[in-house]
Design a protein around this motif. Structure first.
Motif, PDB file in Angstrom:
ATOM      1  N   ASP A 194       0.770  -1.296   0.168  1.00 45.33           N
ATOM      2  CA  ASP A 194      -0.024   0.231  -0.117  1.00 45.33           C
ATOM      3  C   ASP A 194       0.926   1.279   0.095  1.00 45.33           C
ATOM      4  OD1 ASP A 194      -2.805  -1.449   0.441  1.00 45.33           O
ATOM      5  OD2 ASP A 194      -2.045  -1.815   2.273  1.00 45.33           O
ATOM      6  N   LEU A 195       2.008   1.232   0.433  1.00 48.45           N
ATOM      7  CA  LEU A 195       2.836   2.295   0.681  1.00 48.45           C
ATOM      8  C   LEU A 195       4.393   1.960   0.515  1.00 48.45           C
ATOM      9  CD1 LEU A 195       3.751   5.334   1.752  1.00 48.45           C
ATOM     10  CD2 LEU A 195       3.545   4.590   3.895  1.00 48.45           C
ATOM     11  N   VAL A 196       5.155   2.802   0.005  1.00 50.66           N
ATOM     12  CA  VAL A 196       6.490   2.257  -0.237  1.00 50.66           C
ATOM     13  C   VAL A 196       7.310   3.559   0.485  1.00 50.66           C
ATOM     14  CG1 VAL A 196       8.403   2.336  -1.856  1.00 50.66           C
ATOM     15  CG2 VAL A 196       6.300   1.225  -2.501  1.00 50.66           C
ATOM     16  N   THR A 197       8.215   3.295   1.144  1.00 51.81           N
ATOM     17  CA  THR A 197       8.871   4.346   2.060  1.00 51.81           C
ATOM     18  C   THR A 197      10.478   4.010   2.319  1.00 51.81           C
ATOM     19  OG1 THR A 197       8.720   5.569   4.259  1.00 51.81           O
ATOM     20  CG2 THR A 197       8.532   2.995   4.201  1.00 51.81           C
ATOM     21  N   ALA A 198      11.235   5.109   2.564  1.00 56.23           N
ATOM     22  CA  ALA A 198      12.545   4.918   2.658  1.00 56.23           C
ATOM     23  C   ALA A 198      13.025   5.789   3.511  1.00 56.23           C
ATOM     24  CB  ALA A 198      13.388   4.838   1.388  1.00 56.23           C
ATOM     25  N   ALA A 199      14.183   5.937   4.142  1.00 56.79           N
ATOM     26  CA  ALA A 199      14.907   6.898   4.850  1.00 56.79           C
ATOM     27  C   ALA A 199      16.475   6.985   4.452  1.00 56.79           C
ATOM     28  CB  ALA A 199      14.830   6.903   6.363  1.00 56.79           C
ATOM     29  N   ALA A 200      16.685   8.348   4.195  1.00 62.93           N
ATOM     30  CA  ALA A 200      18.175   8.504   4.003  1.00 62.93           C
ATOM     31  C   ALA A 200      18.750   7.457   2.967  1.00 62.93           C
ATOM     32  CB  ALA A 200      18.896   8.510   5.100  1.00 62.93           C
ATOM     33  N   LEU A 201      18.011   7.238   1.701  1.00 60.96           N
ATOM     34  CA  LEU A 201      18.424   6.516   0.683  1.00 60.96           C
ATOM     35  C   LEU A 201      18.943   7.030  -0.596  1.00 60.96           C
ATOM     36  CD1 LEU A 201      18.626   3.699  -0.458  1.00 60.96           C
ATOM     37  CD2 LEU A 201      16.464   3.702  -0.716  1.00 60.96           C
ATOM     38  N   PHE A 202      17.770   7.981  -1.153  1.00 64.54           N
ATOM     39  CA  PHE A 202      17.816   8.194  -2.410  1.00 64.54           C
ATOM     40  C   PHE A 202      19.061   8.983  -2.884  1.00 64.54           C
ATOM     41  CE2 PHE A 202      13.401   7.184  -1.770  1.00 64.54           C
ATOM     42  CZ  PHE A 202      13.326   6.107  -2.576  1.00 64.54           C
ATOM     43  N   ASP A 203      19.555  10.052  -1.723  1.00 64.55           N
ATOM     44  CA  ASP A 203      20.849  10.751  -2.355  1.00 64.55           C
ATOM     45  C   ASP A 203      22.065   9.694  -2.733  1.00 64.55           C
ATOM     46  OD1 ASP A 203      22.449  10.657   0.615  1.00 64.55           O
ATOM     47  OD2 ASP A 203      20.333  10.642   0.571  1.00 64.55           O
ATOM     48  N   LEU A 204      21.821   8.394  -2.505  1.00 66.24           N
ATOM     49  CA  LEU A 204      22.850   7.378  -2.774  1.00 66.24           C
ATOM     50  C   LEU A 204      22.360   6.817  -4.147  1.00 66.24           C
ATOM     51  CD1 LEU A 204      22.783   5.408   0.566  1.00 66.24           C
ATOM     52  CD2 LEU A 204      24.419   7.286   0.040  1.00 66.24           C
ATOM     53  N   THR A 205      21.316   7.070  -4.835  1.00 68.50           N
ATOM     54  CA  THR A 205      21.174   6.293  -5.845  1.00 68.50           C
ATOM     55  C   THR A 205      21.319   7.326  -6.926  1.00 68.50           C
ATOM     56  OG1 THR A 205      18.812   7.094  -6.026  1.00 68.50           O
ATOM     57  CG2 THR A 205      19.315   4.966  -4.696  1.00 68.50           C
ATOM     58  N   SER A 206      21.403   6.971  -8.333  1.00 71.48           N
ATOM     59  CA  SER A 206      21.535   7.826  -9.302  1.00 71.48           C
ATOM     60  C   SER A 206      20.430   8.398 -10.235  1.00 71.48           C
ATOM     61  CB  SER A 206      22.270   6.806 -10.650  1.00 71.48           C
ATOM     62  OG  SER A 206      21.371   5.928 -11.177  1.00 71.48           O
ATOM     63  N   LYS A 207      20.546   9.413 -10.915  1.00 71.79           N
ATOM     64  CA  LYS A 207      19.533   9.953 -11.548  1.00 71.79           C
ATOM     65  C   LYS A 207      18.396   8.808 -12.200  1.00 71.79           C
ATOM     66  CE  LYS A 207      18.080  13.821 -14.457  1.00 71.79           C
ATOM     67  NZ  LYS A 207      17.551  13.169 -15.532  1.00 71.79           N
ATOM     68  N   ARG A 208      19.387   8.167 -13.035  1.00 72.94           N
ATOM     69  CA  ARG A 208      18.888   7.024 -13.854  1.00 72.94           C
ATOM     70  C   ARG A 208      18.008   6.051 -13.126  1.00 72.94           C
ATOM     71  NH1 ARG A 208      21.991   3.229 -18.382  1.00 72.94           N
ATOM     72  NH2 ARG A 208      20.376   2.234 -19.183  1.00 72.94           N
ATOM     73  N   TRP A 209      18.498   5.783 -11.943  1.00 72.53           N
ATOM     74  CA  TRP A 209      17.758   4.759 -10.884  1.00 72.53           C
ATOM     75  C   TRP A 209      16.426   5.281 -10.466  1.00 72.53           C
ATOM     76  CZ3 TRP A 209      16.100   4.163  -6.190  1.00 72.53           C
ATOM     77  CH2 TRP A 209      15.604   2.735  -5.924  1.00 72.53           C
ATOM     78  N   ILE A 210      16.524   6.701 -10.052  1.00 76.59           N
ATOM     79  CA  ILE A 210      15.314   7.316  -9.628  1.00 76.59           C
ATOM     80  C   ILE A 210      14.370   7.448 -10.711  1.00 76.59           C
ATOM     81  CG2 ILE A 210      14.646   9.684  -8.777  1.00 76.59           C
ATOM     82  CD1 ILE A 210      17.322   9.992  -7.251  1.00 76.59           C
TER      83      ILE A 210
END
Length: 279
Positions: A126-142
């Motif tokens: 129902d919900l996807v969540t994350a903390a302090a994660l996406f600055d580690l990922t790439s623009k393409r991955w996002i």
């Protein structure tokens, strides 16, 4: 993906909970208020702090799937959740927790989010969540991640994405050079390709808006004063280690900056929370 120690995650957890934007958290809770139960997928869960920071606004019955690449951290997450809960028991491979009148079942999965993203999102929470994660990922991955969520109309609540703002007091003559070098390091590959670093939240918000989602962002900066000296010290050491790797600042200047930062009166470290939902 680069790993984080349980000690570092424990040190930052109180500051993370204090920084989480309360208005955005309340908006997430209101969105799901009519549901008697909720399934949540927590990406890059670390030691389970995101669950502990989010559960209170969510329905009385919750099922969390905690995903991380690090099996040792998943074990730590289970251990810390058992210690945190009012009551805890094992039910097969799941934990069943009671906390403040809520029943929370927890499943842990070791997953490579770069290779197995589509498989994980196929669980249709129902919900996807994350903390302090996406600055580690790439623009393409996002962009691939947002497209996958949009195709299934899955909402995302993510907190504490580093945004590049730092304000240490008192100021030091090397602050600007150190921050520039640190931001350079933040863009290096962390396991997903060249990292989005401080631009991650803006990249994600734009991708969601282009997909027709409603998007809200809000400030969740760390405010680190005398009560956070251990965290400030560990943060300053981590920044200096990263800057050394870049070779962009001479060692003497790095050492002087670190010494000043260990004696700093306060620091404000910028983060952003984001809540994106289909309309």
């Amino acid at each position: 993906m680069a790993g984080f120690s349980p000690e570092w995650l424990a040190l930052r957890e109180p500051a993370d909970h204090a920084a989480r934007n309360p208005q955005l958290l309340a908006a997430v809770g209101a969105f799901f208020a009519a549901k008697p139960s909720l399934s949540v997928l927590d990406l890059g869960c670390g030691a389970g702090a995101n669950l502990r920071g989010s559960y209170a606004v969510l329905p009385e019955r919750q099922h969390w799937t905690l995903v991380d690449h690090d099996a040792d951290l998943l074990a730590v997450a289970r251990e810390r959740l058992v210690g945190w809960a009012d009551e805890a028991r094992e039910q097969g491979e799941e934990l069943v927790l009671a906390k403040d009148g809520k029943t929370i079942t927890v499943d842990t999965r070791q997953v490579d989010l770069d290779k197995d993203l589509d498989w994980v999102l196929g669980w249709r929470p129902d919900l996807v969540t994350a903390a302090a994660l996406f600055d580690l990922t790439s623009k393409r991955w996002i962009e691939r991640f947002v497209a996958a969520l949009a195709s299934q109309k899955l909402p995302l609540y993510t907190v504490l994405t580093y945004d590049g703002r730092e304000n240490w007091k008192p100021a030091h003559r090397s602050d600007a050079r150190m921050l520039a070098a640190f931001k350079h390091h933040q863009h290096l590959d962390k396991g997903f390709g060249p990292a989005a670093g401080p631009e991650a939240c803006d990249i994600m918000a734009e991708a969601f808006r282009k997909s027709g989602f409603a998007v809200s962002t809000a400030d969740s900066a760390w405010l680190l004063d005398e009560g956070h000296r251990d965290l400030r010290d560990a943060l300053a050491r981590g920044i200096t280690d990263a800057v050394r790797e870049t070779g962009q600042v001479e060692p003497a200047a790095i050492a002087a900056w670190l010494e000043a930062r260990q004696a700093a009166a306060s620091a404000r470290i910028g983060h952003q929370d984001l809540w994106a939902r289909p309309v």
